[in-house]
Write a protein that holds these residues in place. Structure first.
Motif, short mmCIF file in Angstrom:
data_model
loop_
_atom_site.label_atom_id
_atom_site.label_comp_id
_atom_site.label_asym_id
_atom_site.label_seq_id
_atom_site.Cartn_x
_atom_site.Cartn_y
_atom_site.Cartn_z
N TYR A 6 -7.31 -10.66 10.83
CA TYR A 6 -6.92 -11.18 9.53
C TYR A 6 -5.72 -10.38 9.02
O TYR A 6 -5.74 -9.15 9.04
CB TYR A 6 -8.07 -11.08 8.54
N TYR A 7 -4.68 -11.08 8.59
CA TYR A 7 -3.48 -10.41 8.10
C TYR A 7 -2.75 -11.30 7.12
O TYR A 7 -3.05 -12.49 7.00
CB TYR A 7 -2.57 -10.01 9.26
N PHE A 8 -1.81 -10.71 6.39
CA PHE A 8 -0.93 -11.48 5.52
C PHE A 8 0.32 -10.68 5.25
O PHE A 8 0.40 -9.50 5.55
CB PHE A 8 -1.63 -11.90 4.22
N TYR A 9 1.31 -11.36 4.71
CA TYR A 9 2.61 -10.75 4.44
C TYR A 9 2.82 -10.60 2.94
O TYR A 9 2.39 -11.43 2.16
CB TYR A 9 3.74 -11.63 4.98
N GLU A 10 3.50 -9.51 2.58
CA GLU A 10 3.94 -9.32 1.21
C GLU A 10 5.42 -9.70 1.15
O GLU A 10 6.20 -9.28 2.01
CB GLU A 10 3.78 -7.85 0.79
N PHE A 11 5.80 -10.48 0.17
CA PHE A 11 7.19 -10.87 -0.01
C PHE A 11 7.84 -9.87 -0.96
O PHE A 11 7.36 -9.65 -2.07
CB PHE A 11 7.28 -12.29 -0.54
N ASN A 12 8.90 -9.24 -0.50
CA ASN A 12 9.53 -8.16 -1.22
C ASN A 12 11.04 -8.41 -1.25
O ASN A 12 11.61 -8.75 -0.22
CB ASN A 12 9.21 -6.86 -0.45
N LEU A 19 3.82 -6.45 6.53
CA LEU A 19 2.59 -6.99 7.10
C LEU A 19 1.39 -6.12 6.73
O LEU A 19 1.44 -4.91 6.85
CB LEU A 19 2.71 -7.05 8.62
N TYR A 20 0.32 -6.76 6.29
CA TYR A 20 -0.96 -6.09 6.09
C TYR A 20 -1.92 -6.64 7.13
O TYR A 20 -2.12 -7.85 7.22
CB TYR A 20 -1.54 -6.39 4.70
#
Length: 57
Positions: A6-12, A19-20
């Protein structure tokens, strides 16, 4: 045997994304996602990737 990651991205604005990755623990992934969004982070939806794990012979 296959497992799910399970992972997701932070938009910066400074970087395209960060990536987390929360391994195979679905509950932790969703809890961390909610906590980070409450802190004001802009995140993608939780994404799932299948991975292969080596099998003992």
């Amino acid at each position: 045997m296959r497992s799910l990651q399970y992972y997701f991205y932070e938009f910066n604005p400074d970087q395209q994304s960060v990536l987390y990755n929360f391994g195979t623990d679905r509950v932790t992934a969703f809890a961390k996602h909610r906590l980070l969004e409450k802190q004001g982070k802009k995140l993608s939806a939780v994404q799932i990737k299948r991975t292969s794990t080596p099998q003992a012979a």
